[in-house]
Design a protein around this motif. Sequence first.
Motif, PDB file in Angstrom:
ATOM      1  N   ALA A 137      -3.278 -17.825   9.866  1.00 13.25           N
ATOM      2  CA  ALA A 137      -3.643 -19.319   9.464  1.00 13.25           C
ATOM      3  C   ALA A 137      -2.671 -20.103  10.154  1.00 13.25           C
ATOM      4  O   ALA A 137      -1.484 -19.851  10.336  1.00 13.25           O
ATOM      5  N   GLN A 138      -3.203 -21.089  10.371  1.00 10.52           N
ATOM      6  CA  GLN A 138      -2.102 -22.204  10.823  1.00 10.52           C
ATOM      7  C   GLN A 138      -2.323 -23.489  10.131  1.00 10.52           C
ATOM      8  O   GLN A 138      -3.424 -24.126   9.962  1.00 10.52           O
ATOM      9  N   ALA A 139      -1.260 -23.970   9.288  1.00  8.26           N
ATOM     10  CA  ALA A 139      -1.539 -25.102   8.542  1.00  8.26           C
ATOM     11  C   ALA A 139      -0.542 -26.239   8.957  1.00  8.26           C
ATOM     12  O   ALA A 139       0.644 -26.291   9.265  1.00  8.26           O
ATOM     13  N   ILE A 140      -1.307 -27.286   9.502  1.00  8.74           N
ATOM     14  CA  ILE A 140      -0.554 -28.400  10.238  1.00  8.74           C
ATOM     15  C   ILE A 140      -0.540 -29.821   9.145  1.00  8.74           C
ATOM     16  O   ILE A 140      -1.568 -30.282   8.822  1.00  8.74           O
ATOM     17  N   PRO A 141       0.453 -30.230   9.076  1.00  8.27           N
ATOM     18  CA  PRO A 141       0.526 -31.661   8.310  1.00  8.27           C
ATOM     19  C   PRO A 141       0.592 -32.598   9.214  1.00  8.27           C
ATOM     20  O   PRO A 141       1.050 -32.345  10.248  1.00  8.27           O
ATOM     21  N   ARG A 165      -4.423 -14.575  16.240  1.00 10.66           N
ATOM     22  CA  ARG A 165      -3.476 -15.614  16.318  1.00 10.66           C
ATOM     23  C   ARG A 165      -3.802 -17.072  16.707  1.00 10.66           C
ATOM     24  O   ARG A 165      -4.648 -17.145  17.821  1.00 10.66           O
ATOM     25  N   VAL A 166      -3.882 -18.264  16.155  1.00  7.41           N
ATOM     26  CA  VAL A 166      -4.425 -19.543  16.535  1.00  7.41           C
ATOM     27  C   VAL A 166      -3.395 -19.986  17.731  1.00  7.41           C
ATOM     28  O   VAL A 166      -2.484 -20.103  17.505  1.00  7.41           O
ATOM     29  N   ARG A 167      -4.088 -20.243  18.878  1.00  2.00           N
ATOM     30  CA  ARG A 167      -3.327 -20.805  19.685  1.00  2.00           C
ATOM     31  C   ARG A 167      -3.408 -22.237  20.057  1.00  2.00           C
ATOM     32  O   ARG A 167      -2.527 -23.072  20.815  1.00  2.00           O
ATOM     33  N   GLU A 168      -4.507 -22.877  19.587  1.00  2.00           N
ATOM     34  CA  GLU A 168      -4.715 -24.450  19.657  1.00  2.00           C
ATOM     35  C   GLU A 168      -3.346 -24.965  19.078  1.00  2.00           C
ATOM     36  O   GLU A 168      -3.172 -24.764  17.799  1.00  2.00           O
ATOM     37  N   ARG A 169      -2.872 -26.134  19.730  1.00  6.63           N
ATOM     38  CA  ARG A 169      -1.872 -27.002  19.145  1.00  6.63           C
ATOM     39  C   ARG A 169      -2.223 -28.292  18.952  1.00  6.63           C
ATOM     40  O   ARG A 169      -1.566 -29.140  18.512  1.00  6.63           O
ATOM     41  N   ASP A 170      -3.633 -28.520  18.895  1.00  6.61           N
ATOM     42  CA  ASP A 170      -4.071 -29.846  18.740  1.00  6.61           C
ATOM     43  C   ASP A 170      -4.484 -29.953  17.410  1.00  6.61           C
ATOM     44  O   ASP A 170      -4.459 -28.985  16.545  1.00  6.61           O
ATOM     45  N   LEU A 171      -4.704 -31.296  16.856  1.00  9.89           N
ATOM     46  CA  LEU A 171      -5.264 -31.398  15.557  1.00  9.89           C
ATOM     47  C   LEU A 171      -6.780 -30.966  15.340  1.00  9.89           C
ATOM     48  O   LEU A 171      -7.376 -30.559  16.374  1.00  9.89           O
ATOM     49  N   HIS A 217     -10.516 -31.717  14.825  1.00  8.65           N
ATOM     50  CA  HIS A 217     -11.320 -32.888  15.096  1.00  8.65           C
ATOM     51  C   HIS A 217     -12.708 -32.651  14.595  1.00  8.65           C
ATOM     52  O   HIS A 217     -13.309 -33.643  14.431  1.00  8.65           O
ATOM     53  N   GLU A 218     -13.095 -31.459  14.395  1.00  9.15           N
ATOM     54  CA  GLU A 218     -14.331 -31.173  14.048  1.00  9.15           C
ATOM     55  C   GLU A 218     -14.273 -30.186  12.910  1.00  9.15           C
ATOM     56  O   GLU A 218     -14.785 -28.970  13.125  1.00  9.15           O
TER      57      GLU A 218
END
Lengths: 404, 272
Positions: B32-36, B57-63, B65-66
Amino acid sequence: MEHKSFEVMTGNKACAWGVKLSRVQVASIYPVTPQTTIGEYIAEFIANGELKCELVNAEGELATQAIVKAASRVGARTFVCTSGPGQLYMHHPMHGTSSGRLPVVMATVHRGNKGMQPDHTDLMSQLWTGWIQWYCENNQEVLDSVIMAYRTAEDKRVRLPIAIGYDGYILSYTSEPVEIPDQASVDEFLPPYEPIPNILPDKWAEAQRGRGAGMMEGFMSGGGDPQAAWRIHHEAILNSKEVIKEVNEEFGKRFGRKYGNGLVEEYRTDDAEAVVVAMGTIASTARVAIDRMRSEGKPVGLVKLKTFVPFPTEDFQELGKRVRAIGMIDRNVCLGLGGAGFGELRRALYDLDERPKVLGFYAGLAGAEVRVRDIEKMAEKTLKAARGEKVDPIVEWAKLGGGG
Amino acid sequence: MIEVRLHGRGGQGAVTANEILAEAAYYEGKYAQAIPMYGTERRGAPVTAYLRLDEVRVRERDLVHEPDIVVVLDPAIAQRPAILEGLKEGGLVIANYPHPPELYPLGGNFMVSTVDATAIALETLKRPITNTAILGAFSKVTGLVKVESIEKAILHRFPGPLGEMNVNAVRRAYERTPMPIQARGEVRKDEEGPLSGSGYGLIRSAAGWRTFRPVWDLDKCTGCRICWIFCPDNAIGWAEEKPTVDYRKCKGCGICVNECPTKAIEFKREGI
Ligand code: SF4
Ligand code: SF4
């Protein structure tokens, strides 16, 4: 997922865990967003009796750096951290720390110098201070880098401070699972720090005898050469590359994770005609972009640049013989000069008989969001250049924020 | 990979809810990747957070969007079409809303479930902190994370009575949340613009931030000016030796209510 000791934590907590596992003895921190919670986590570890460390509240970043410099001199393992404007305010004593060849480790939680949002201009502004600089792409790398940094900085062949940069907000406040190495293994990996020279009262006489010899040569005695202080410091940083690689290898053997060769990590560069070079979290997102393009049969790869100082000149020269074009993504700009990565890369490649084309992209400054498709576009352009098509301009401010 | 976007207000705990979900998912072997995403960082200001769940592992570091799923912690925000931005066709909305999903005011090609998380939070926590209640609804409706894992993550973060109260909120919401239905409301544009903008912009109106509004009983007021001094948002004015209030500026923090020495200010729940 294999269940070792994991915890879902933010980048700042991962950093504090690195500090705890490294048994840091003196830390000095002044609050500035987005690094502030590192100090809170360290304070919590101390309050819970999990870490024996003197946490010194100071009146500003200039003082925090001066405090860890002094503590390191008398033999304490020290930690300091900051962001953006705090980093700038710390500039002067950072020179003292590195000139004294003190193995201080600092976390720079990136915040740009034109607002609150992240870019690498804070740490890039310190390129002339004589510190080793690392950049991280995820929270695991933050924790691991802190431990590797002490081992590298305190190695008697190095004795230099290390700054570990990671993107504010994007990592500092993002939570993800991080493996926590066990304390006994870290203790074996990281022996206690011994200061050189040891200036504690009972060792002082010996220290006096040591003056002018060994690693203190030059900048203590001068050796008759006024330039020696700069030359020796410069050479020491250049010579740290081998130790950085060695520590990374050993970390990998012991903990099952390593970061390329410690300087750079190549990702899917086999048979690549073009590669993009990225630092910090952009390198993480870039992996997805490269995977997508590879699945479409496009021969592109990624080089993640972890160690910016000393610059991995040899690695890029070797890469430059294999690929036709390199696109450098800079999350920084040295105003009036250009992207720091772009300049260094061209410098590194200039002496090759046959050089690849080097393109430059400014991306992610002032926190601008860099999406997968943004990186795909940069890689596409680099591939075009590799195939001999004319690309214009060579250096561009990447247009970010397309859909998808 | 499942992508989730959470909307709430500063003080409702969207960021904490997101982290608890990430931890709960992690207990079940998911990555899981939790971005505030912080905006003005003020109590009451709209806050957005993002969650990615995957097996690796989630590699995307953008927000995000969809999103596949949108979770809304605030009943006023839940009515704003902006929450639907980028939601995948046939996606899911889980909203804190005091009426059943049949009466949910927004429409489009998505599923929706509602729960009165504010009421549950007031029952269990005595405060309108809706983040844990909405997690019970999330577990029930999505089945992505077991309610036991959410409870474990809550107790890990808030050991003792506070954790127990929150676990209670989760359970009540789990029981009361109906399964989602096809959205039946109106398809319309958002008049107020995007929700997830960050940065230190000018706020046109803080009125929508309130769960409660301060109401003055001027007969009890002695004109001591304490409320006027304490209001952090300059919402209280002064006329004829008595306080006045500008409800566009009042964010409903309740500081004036707390500080008034004669209890001349009552805190009333805003109606939806
Ligand atoms: S609740 Fe009272 S103190 Fe708070 S913003 Fe409104 S008027 Fe000001
Ligand atoms: S604090 Fe209470 S008594 Fe004092 S001015 Fe405000 S409303 Fe009146």
